[in-house]
Design an enzyme around this catalytic site. Structure first.
Site, short mmCIF file in Angstrom:
data_model
loop_
_atom_site.label_atom_id
_atom_site.label_comp_id
_atom_site.label_asym_id
_atom_site.label_seq_id
_atom_site.Cartn_x
_atom_site.Cartn_y
_atom_site.Cartn_z
N SER A 1 -12.06 -8.44 103.85
CA SER A 1 -12.03 -6.99 103.69
C SER A 1 -13.44 -6.41 103.69
CB SER A 1 -11.33 -6.63 102.38
OG SER A 1 -11.58 -5.27 102.09
N HIS B 1 -10.23 -6.82 107.97
CA HIS B 1 -9.41 -5.83 107.25
C HIS B 1 -10.31 -4.64 106.88
CE1 HIS B 1 -5.95 -4.86 104.57
NE2 HIS B 1 -6.87 -4.42 103.72
N ASP C 1 -10.40 -0.95 104.95
CA ASP C 1 -9.70 -0.15 103.95
C ASP C 1 -10.15 1.31 104.01
OD1 ASP C 1 -8.12 -2.12 102.35
OD2 ASP C 1 -10.10 -3.02 102.09
N MET D 1 -9.56 5.08 102.35
CA MET D 1 -9.00 5.74 101.15
C MET D 1 -9.32 7.23 101.21
SD MET D 1 -10.36 3.05 98.32
CE MET D 1 -10.26 1.28 98.59
N HIS E 1 -6.01 -0.74 106.97
CA HIS E 1 -5.15 -0.46 105.81
C HIS E 1 -5.43 0.96 105.35
CE1 HIS E 1 -4.27 -1.59 101.30
NE2 HIS E 1 -3.37 -0.76 101.79
N MET F 1 -4.95 3.78 103.00
CA MET F 1 -4.49 4.19 101.66
C MET F 1 -4.65 5.70 101.59
SD MET F 1 -6.21 1.05 99.61
CE MET F 1 -7.21 0.61 101.02
N MET G 1 0.64 -5.49 98.19
CA MET G 1 -0.54 -5.31 97.33
C MET G 1 -0.38 -6.18 96.09
SD MET G 1 -2.51 -3.41 99.02
CE MET G 1 -3.80 -3.55 97.78
N ASP H 1 -2.79 -8.75 99.63
CA ASP H 1 -4.09 -8.08 99.52
C ASP H 1 -4.43 -7.76 98.07
OD1 ASP H 1 -6.35 -6.50 99.85
OD2 ASP H 1 -5.31 -4.88 100.93
C1 DX5 Z 1 -7.92 -2.65 97.56
C2 DX5 Z 1 -8.07 -3.00 99.01
C3 DX5 Z 1 -8.39 -4.42 99.24
C4 DX5 Z 1 -9.69 -4.86 98.63
C5 DX5 Z 1 -9.53 -6.29 98.24
O1 DX5 Z 1 -7.44 -1.36 97.43
O2 DX5 Z 1 -6.87 -2.71 99.71
O3 DX5 Z 1 -8.34 -4.76 100.61
O4 DX5 Z 1 -10.79 -4.74 99.48
O5 DX5 Z 1 -10.65 -6.68 97.52
P1 DX5 Z 1 -10.65 -7.99 96.62
O6 DX5 Z 1 -10.37 -9.15 97.53
O7 DX5 Z 1 -12.04 -8.02 96.04
O8 DX5 Z 1 -9.58 -7.82 95.59
ZN ZN Z 2 -6.69 -3.49 101.80
#
Ligand code: DX5
Ligand code: ZN
Length: 214
Positions: A6, A31, A33, A35, A64, A66, A135, A173
């Site tokens: 990620s 990956h 992320d 947000m 991903h 969010m 998740m 994840d």
């Molecule tokens: C959290 C993200 C994850 C995050 C995981 O909201 O969706 O992808 O980066 O990070 P770790 O592996 O540190 O939990």
């Molecule tokens: Zn993620």
């Protein structure tokens, strides 16, 4: 095990080098992320950064989102180079329509479930999905602890996939390390996302190899 580091835990002052490290590693996907500060209580990166990453990345990008109303961002996500688009079940009312539109745009369609959302919410769309992302932390931040109940949930999802004849792969994840990744693999996960375990390691490529072997 499919391994998707990620980018959230990467050093953003050295983003190009971090992507190059992924290019030269055993990672299967990257990956990314996104947000919006509404669906989750944090804001990460958006399309301009994703587009820049997509220009230098030589692996499939696993995006991903969010964000609320992810169906409004399908063509932008595709144009940034995404191979897989993950949208949250909780953020999208017309999930069946959104999944069809993602596939029509040429991407793999994945639906993500928060820890409190039961697997049964996917019962009527599972056959359309290329992937389900479970998740194993509440989304919004890297570096959180794996929620143990995810292990039984992976089993329930595997059972739904087999019962319905779906070809969906299971990705997990949040809080993934060698120990939780092993538990997830035993429970039936096909893919793991790992942020801090990879980018916080002294040797990130070795950390990726460790997860590959699960
Ligand atoms: C959290 C993200 C994850 C995050 C995981 O909201 O969706 O992808 O980066 O990070 P770790 O592996 O540190 O939990
Ligand atoms: Zn993620």
């Amino acid at each position: 095990m499919i391994v998707a580091p990620s980018l959230l835990s990467a050093d953003f002052t050295r983003l190009g080098e971090e992507v190059e490290m992924i290019n030269n590693s055993d990672a299967d996907w990257l990956h990314v992320d996104v947000m919006d500060g509404v669906f989750v209580p944090n804001i990460s990166i958006g399309f301009p950064v994703m587009r820049a990453v997509g220009r230098v990345l030589r692996k499939p990008m696993d995006v991903h989102l969010m964000i609320e109303n992810p169906q409004n961002y399908i063509s932008q996500t595709r144009d940034c180079g995404a191979a897989i688009m993950n949208i949250h079940q909780e953020a999208c009312v017309h999930l069946d329509r959104a999944v069809s539109a993602i596939k029509a745009a040429g991407m793999k369609a994945a639906v993500t479930l928060n820890p409190s959302t039961p697997v049964v919410m996917l019962e009527d769309v599972i056959q359309e999905l290329d992937m389900v992302l479970l998740m194993s932390v509440n989304p919004g931040f890297g570096g959180q602890a794996f929620i143990p109940g995810t292990i039984a949930k992976i089993g329930r999802l595997r059972e739904l996939i087999e019962r319905s004849g779906s070809k969906a792969v299971i990705e997990v994840d949040g809080g993934i390390n060698e120990r939780t990744g092993t538990d997830a693999a035993r429970a039936g996960a096909d893919a793991v996302v790992a942020g801090s375990f990879v980018f916080g390691a002294a040797d990130p490529r070795q950390a990726i190899r460790t997860l590959k072997q699960l």
